[in-house]
Design a protein around this motif. Structure first.
Motif, PDB file in Angstrom:
ATOM      1  N   ILE A  40      13.034  -2.585 -12.241  1.00  0.00           N
ATOM      2  CA  ILE A  40      12.410  -3.413 -11.211  1.00  0.00           C
ATOM      3  C   ILE A  40      11.272  -4.219 -11.856  1.00  0.00           C
ATOM      4  CG2 ILE A  40      11.217  -3.428  -8.968  1.00  0.00           C
ATOM      5  CD1 ILE A  40      14.106  -2.493  -8.788  1.00  0.00           C
ATOM      6  N   GLU A  41      11.377  -5.507 -11.702  1.00  0.00           N
ATOM      7  CA  GLU A  41      10.407  -6.395 -12.351  1.00  0.00           C
ATOM      8  C   GLU A  41       9.079  -6.416 -11.614  1.00  0.00           C
ATOM      9  OE1 GLU A  41      10.914  -7.980 -15.182  1.00  0.00           O
ATOM     10  OE2 GLU A  41      12.902  -7.060 -15.378  1.00  0.00           O
ATOM     11  N   SER A  42       9.180  -6.569 -10.301  1.00  0.00           N
ATOM     12  CA  SER A  42       7.960  -6.727  -9.499  1.00  0.00           C
ATOM     13  C   SER A  42       7.176  -5.429  -9.500  1.00  0.00           C
ATOM     14  CB  SER A  42       8.339  -7.112  -8.062  1.00  0.00           C
ATOM     15  OG  SER A  42       7.337  -6.717  -7.190  1.00  0.00           O
ATOM     16  N   LYS A  43       5.912  -5.518  -9.942  1.00  0.00           N
ATOM     17  CA  LYS A  43       5.091  -4.318 -10.054  1.00  0.00           C
ATOM     18  C   LYS A  43       4.839  -3.665  -8.704  1.00  0.00           C
ATOM     19  CE  LYS A  43       4.166  -3.229 -14.249  1.00  0.00           C
ATOM     20  NZ  LYS A  43       4.623  -1.937 -14.716  1.00  0.00           N
ATOM     21  N   THR A  44       4.563  -4.484  -7.679  1.00  0.00           N
ATOM     22  CA  THR A  44       4.245  -3.929  -6.349  1.00  0.00           C
ATOM     23  C   THR A  44       5.466  -3.247  -5.761  1.00  0.00           C
ATOM     24  OG1 THR A  44       4.699  -6.113  -5.467  1.00  0.00           O
ATOM     25  CG2 THR A  44       2.376  -5.506  -5.739  1.00  0.00           C
ATOM     26  N   GLN A  45       6.608  -3.933  -5.917  1.00  0.00           N
ATOM     27  CA  GLN A  45       7.845  -3.356  -5.382  1.00  0.00           C
ATOM     28  C   GLN A  45       8.158  -2.037  -6.089  1.00  0.00           C
ATOM     29  OE1 GLN A  45      11.148  -6.012  -5.763  1.00  0.00           O
ATOM     30  NE2 GLN A  45      12.056  -5.324  -3.828  1.00  0.00           N
ATOM     31  N   GLN A  46       7.959  -2.070  -7.419  1.00  0.00           N
ATOM     32  CA  GLN A  46       8.201  -0.874  -8.209  1.00  0.00           C
ATOM     33  C   GLN A  46       7.328   0.282  -7.704  1.00  0.00           C
ATOM     34  OE1 GLN A  46       6.810  -0.289 -12.300  1.00  0.00           O
ATOM     35  NE2 GLN A  46       8.895  -0.873 -12.922  1.00  0.00           N
ATOM     36  N   GLN A  47       6.079  -0.009  -7.437  1.00  0.00           N
ATOM     37  CA  GLN A  47       5.136   1.013  -6.986  1.00  0.00           C
ATOM     38  C   GLN A  47       5.547   1.600  -5.629  1.00  0.00           C
ATOM     39  OE1 GLN A  47       2.930   1.902  -9.275  1.00  0.00           O
ATOM     40  NE2 GLN A  47       2.727   3.683  -7.900  1.00  0.00           N
ATOM     41  N   GLU A  48       5.946   0.705  -4.726  1.00  0.00           N
ATOM     42  CA  GLU A  48       6.366   1.152  -3.385  1.00  0.00           C
ATOM     43  C   GLU A  48       7.562   2.079  -3.478  1.00  0.00           C
ATOM     44  OE1 GLU A  48       7.071  -2.057  -0.595  1.00  0.00           O
ATOM     45  OE2 GLU A  48       5.037  -2.835  -1.017  1.00  0.00           O
ATOM     46  N   MET A  49       8.554   1.640  -4.253  1.00  0.00           N
ATOM     47  CA  MET A  49       9.772   2.433  -4.379  1.00  0.00           C
ATOM     48  C   MET A  49       9.471   3.784  -5.004  1.00  0.00           C
ATOM     49  SD  MET A  49      12.474  -0.467  -5.519  1.00  0.00           S
ATOM     50  CE  MET A  49      14.017   0.389  -5.330  1.00  0.00           C
ATOM     51  N   THR A  88       6.709   5.462  -4.847  1.00  0.00           N
ATOM     52  CA  THR A  88       6.037   6.300  -3.842  1.00  0.00           C
ATOM     53  C   THR A  88       7.055   6.967  -2.916  1.00  0.00           C
ATOM     54  OG1 THR A  88       4.263   4.697  -3.889  1.00  0.00           O
ATOM     55  CG2 THR A  88       4.183   6.320  -2.113  1.00  0.00           C
ATOM     56  N   ILE A  89       8.014   6.156  -2.478  1.00  0.00           N
ATOM     57  CA  ILE A  89       9.041   6.712  -1.574  1.00  0.00           C
ATOM     58  C   ILE A  89       9.803   7.840  -2.276  1.00  0.00           C
ATOM     59  CG2 ILE A  89      11.195   6.232  -0.354  1.00  0.00           C
ATOM     60  CD1 ILE A  89      10.099   3.354   0.060  1.00  0.00           C
ATOM     61  N   VAL A  90      10.176   7.564  -3.538  1.00  0.00           N
ATOM     62  CA  VAL A  90      10.936   8.587  -4.273  1.00  0.00           C
ATOM     63  C   VAL A  90      10.078   9.844  -4.457  1.00  0.00           C
ATOM     64  CG1 VAL A  90      12.008   9.161  -6.471  1.00  0.00           C
ATOM     65  CG2 VAL A  90      12.425   6.937  -5.422  1.00  0.00           C
ATOM     66  N   ASP A  91       8.795   9.677  -4.792  1.00  0.00           N
ATOM     67  CA  ASP A  91       7.901  10.836  -4.954  1.00  0.00           C
ATOM     68  C   ASP A  91       7.805  11.666  -3.678  1.00  0.00           C
ATOM     69  OD1 ASP A  91       7.340  10.624  -7.565  1.00  0.00           O
ATOM     70  OD2 ASP A  91       5.447   9.529  -7.331  1.00  0.00           O
ATOM     71  N   ASN A  92       7.646  10.966  -2.549  1.00  0.00           N
ATOM     72  CA  ASN A  92       7.571  11.675  -1.267  1.00  0.00           C
ATOM     73  C   ASN A  92       8.851  12.461  -0.998  1.00  0.00           C
ATOM     74  OD1 ASN A  92       5.052  10.730  -0.834  1.00  0.00           O
ATOM     75  ND2 ASN A  92       5.655   9.058   0.539  1.00  0.00           N
ATOM     76  N   THR A  93       9.981  11.795  -1.330  1.00  0.00           N
ATOM     77  CA  THR A  93      11.266  12.479  -1.118  1.00  0.00           C
ATOM     78  C   THR A  93      11.334  13.741  -1.974  1.00  0.00           C
ATOM     79  OG1 THR A  93      12.193  10.276  -0.861  1.00  0.00           O
ATOM     80  CG2 THR A  93      13.750  12.116  -1.035  1.00  0.00           C
ATOM     81  N   ILE A  94      10.874  13.598  -3.238  1.00  0.00           N
ATOM     82  CA  ILE A  94      10.905  14.768  -4.124  1.00  0.00           C
ATOM     83  C   ILE A  94      10.025  15.897  -3.571  1.00  0.00           C
ATOM     84  CG2 ILE A  94      10.176  15.604  -6.405  1.00  0.00           C
ATOM     85  CD1 ILE A  94      11.158  12.916  -7.525  1.00  0.00           C
TER      86      ILE A  94
END
Lengths: 210, 555
Positions: B388-397, B399-405
């Motif tokens: 993922i190129e976009s830093k903000t998008q990367q960060q959001e995604m 976070t979601i994955v971390d929460n899921t974990i």
């Protein structure tokens, strides 16, 4: 700058590949090999003495992370193990640290943190992030290992006994069953090699246990 | 035939037989004696009379021969006969020559063509024969000539001329043919008489003298005796019957009672308590034995009842070595106990398997989540970081994955913490309680006194202790509203004790809805062959759970 020779030991292929891809971006890190379990890793380790760091998973078939740590110690190898695990409980962290892990990472640790730790560890330093340290210390603080003859509980029971409390009163005070206190008392008597409670108090005060 | 009639028949038959035999013997003896006596008496009378008659004739003959002054021959004596008819002197019976056939004993003296004749006066003879001393009412003595006609007066026909009476009886016939004899026969009247007879044989005179008495007179006392004996037999039989009736009651009644009791018992009722008259030692003992039988049967019945209600701890002692019923009952009880134990074992085993299956499934699921999905998600995270190129998008995604974990980690821990397998019950409970302490306002104190490195607890025991503790804490959080919970887990050589205390509302053990909570706990304790004790009041609720530790693992 010397490249860090690194090996990944994890039973999930997808994870291995993802990690490898990620580390490729860094020129100072060279992923030498990927293995699926502890045994495979030990085989590679025996033939290759130039490894710097291993990213080691705990839960693996054939030989798990704990065993690998012990094996590394007994083989007297210089490879520095970094645990990378899904387990975030203090007991896992503490056990790994005790068994010679240089660091402990959760699998969802950020990329930057991972790279940072690989670099620190490859330099021969142990590093545990504040979060991980806290968990480990919390756990270890509860595991007070008594070096005395008597356990902490037995010491408590002995003190209450010497104050003349009955088994039932002690049980109420210590929140255990009467039988537990009776067993504790029997064990104390056995440990101090006396015959009964009266002798027990005598001997305990003589050797300054109370 | 009933017992009573049998007794009656036997007793009365015996009595009757004895009495009749006695009576007949007695009667016969008596009759024989009387016959003998009478005949002897008659004989002596007859002998006396014979001697008297013979004396009379001899005296007359002597007088006549000394002084043969006779009245003129024939007429005065009313005898019609010629002199030629007497060739020699002697005594003759001249009755048949008498004109009226009056009895005439003639004395004839032949002396050189002169014949002198005299007749002995009939009155003299008659007075001898009619002398009836000792002859009773019907006794008589008389003379009979060789022509079977009577020579002396019949007592029964005094008006008749003796000569006209024909006496051809057994006595006369025998008397004429032989000397003398005795017997019972019919006399000239055709009536049975006792008679004795003998011949009077003097010179040319041949007569039979008989003494007779009517049989009926002789037999009269016998008849009286007979009727008296019959009366006596009657009375004795009456008494015997009455006595035997009484006796049969005495003997038969207890037996009949016994029979009735046994009948009732045979119908299966052992509770009857009828009292009976016990009139002899044997009967008493018999009833005692019956009572004992009843008691032992009742005992057996009660015992069977207890067994029937599955109260298998009921005690029963066989009455003796041969108490087969008792023995088979005990055998049955033991079989039932064995059966129940097997059933229990089987039930616990089934439960254990069920719980084991459940726990294995949980473990598998937990592992799957933790070690399967978790790494996949981390791989996803690497992918995001790499691609993922976009830093903000990367960060959001990320976070979601971390929460899921994190969520998956929680789920996995809730299902079955891997610490339980890897570090044991102490660490698992410590972690669990720490997480509760973090997420609630309750303060839980956990003291872990297990042997960390060389615990003898089995995995199953650890899982069960963990589940029980989880249940205890969850229940307290849900219902008890406590401020403090204290849990102590103490491991010893032979048992492990889990002690739980809270200062919540408490509950009433009798009315608390034994929802899944306590029942599950109890089941798990049972599976581990342990014990659980619960006390609860407001501000003080305790659970004491103890599980035995076995040296060798059996799972």
């Amino acid at each position: 700058m010397k490249t860090i020779k690194l090996i990944i030991a994890d039973d999930h292929e997808l994870f291995r590949n993802g990690l490898k891809e990620l580390l490729k971006k860094y020129s100072d890190i060279d992923v030498v090999d990927c293995v699926a379990d502890g045994k495979e890793f030990i085989d590679v380790l025996k033939n290759n003495s130039e490894l710097d760091v291993v990213l080691l998973d705990i839960t693996m078939p054939n030989m798990d992370g704990f065993e690998v740590l012990n094996e590394i110690k007994s083989l007297n190898k210089s490879v520095k193990p970094i645990i990378i695990s899904m387990h975030d409980e203090g007991n896992y962290i503490a056990k790994c640290a005790k068994n010679g892990a240089y660091s402990y990472l959760l699998k969802n640790t950020d990329q930057d943190e991972l790279i940072k730790i690989i670099r620190i560890v490859s330099g021969g330093k142990k590093y545990f992030s504040p979060k991980i340290s806290e968990k480990m210390i919390n756990y270890m603080s509860e595991q007070t290992v008594s070096e005395h003859i008597l356990s902490k509980k037995e010491q408590e029971v002995l003190e209450l006994l010497s104050k003349g409390l009955t088994t039932k009163e002690i049980a109420l005070k210590l929140f255990v069953s009467s039988r537990t206190i009776e067993t504790h008392r029997a064990n104390i008597i056995k440990k101090l090699e006396v015959k009964n409670t009266a002798e027990l108090i005598k001997k305990a005060s003589k050797i300054n246990l109370i | 035939m009933s017992l009573r009639s049998l007794i009656l028949l036997i007793i009365n038959g015996l009595v009757f037989l004895v009495v009749v035999i006695l009576s007949i013997t007695f009667y016969n003896q008596f009759s024989h004696v009387i016959d003998d006596r009478i005949l002897q008496q008659l004989n002596s009378i007859k002998t006396l009379k014979k001697i008297q008659i013979e004396n009379l004739i001899q005296t007359e003959w002597h007088n006549f021969s000394e002084n043969p002054t006779s009245t003129c021959f024939g007429d005065s004596l009313n005898i019609s006969m010629s002199k030629k008819q007497f060739p020699v002197s002697g005594i003759y019976d001249l009755t048949k020559y008498h004109k009226q056939n009056k009895t005439s004993i003639g004395l004839v003296l032949v002396d050189s063509n002169q014949i002198k004749l005299n007749v002995i006066p009939y009155d003299k003879i008659k007075s001898i024969l009619l002398e009836r001393t000792g002859m009773g009412n019907t006794g008589e003595s008389y003379l009979v000539g060789d022509d079977y006609n009577m020579r002396s007066q019949s007592r029964f026909f005094p008006k008749k001329t003796p000569f006209s009476i024909l006496v051809k009886t057994e006595g006369v016939l025998n008397g004429l043919s032989s000397e003398s004899g005795r017997g019972i026969y019919k006399d000239y009247r055709g009536i049975d008489v006792y008679g004795v007879y003998s011949t009077v044989n003097l010179s040319n005179l041949k007569l039979v003298i008989l003494s007779e008495i009517d049989k009926s007179e002789v037999k009269a006392p016998l008849e009286a005796l007979k009727s008296r004996l019959l009366g006596l037999i009657g009375i004795i039989m009456l008494v015997a019957i009455v006595l035997s009736l009484f006796l049969s009651r005495i003997i038969a009644n207890p037996i009949i009672n016994m029979k009735n009791s046994l009948k009732i018992m045979a119908d299966g009722d052992y509770t009857q308590t009828n009292e009976f008259v016990k009139n002899s030692n044997e009967i008493k003992e018999m009833f005692l034995a019956l009572d004992n039988l009843k008691k032992s049967l009742q005992g057996a019945v009660n015992f069977s009842n207890e067994i029937g209600e599955m109260n298998l701890n009921a005690l029963y002692l066989p009455k003796s070595n041969s108490d087969l019923l008792g023995k088979s009952l005990i055998k049955m009880r033991n079989k039932l106990i064995e059966f129940r134990n097997n059933e229990n074992k089987h039930r616990i085993n089934t439960k254990r398997q069920l719980v084991d299956g459940l726990e294995n499934e949980r473990r598998r699921l937990s592992r799957e989540l933790h070690d399967g999905i978790g790494p996949l998600l981390t791989s996803l995270k690497f992918y995001i970081e790499n691609n993922i190129e976009s830093k903000t998008q990367q960060q959001e995604m990320k976070t979601i994955v971390d929460n899921t974990i994190s969520e998956i980690r929680l789920m996995s821990n809730a299902l079955m913490p891997s610490t339980l397998d890897d570090f044991g019950i102490g660490a698992a409970l410590t972690n669990f309680i720490e997480s509760i302490n973090k997420s609630s306002s309750i303060h839980i104190d956990f003291e872990d006194l297990t042997n960390k490195n060389n615990t003898k607890l089995t995995k199953n025991q650890e899982i069960n202790i963990f589940r029980i503790s989880q249940e205890l804490i969850n229940n307290a959080l849900k219902h008890g509203n406590p401020k403090n919970i204290k849990i102590t887990l103490s491991e010893f050589d032979d048992f492990i004790s889990l002690f739980y205390f809270d200062d919540g509302n408490g509950f009433n053990l009798d009315t608390v809805k034994l929802g899944s909570g306590i029942i599950n706990m109890k089941e798990r304790v049972e599976i581990c062959k342990g014990e659980i004790q619960i006390t609860s009041k407001s501000g003080n609720t305790t659970f004491e759970i103890e599980l035995p530790i076995e040296d060798h693992e059996d799972h």
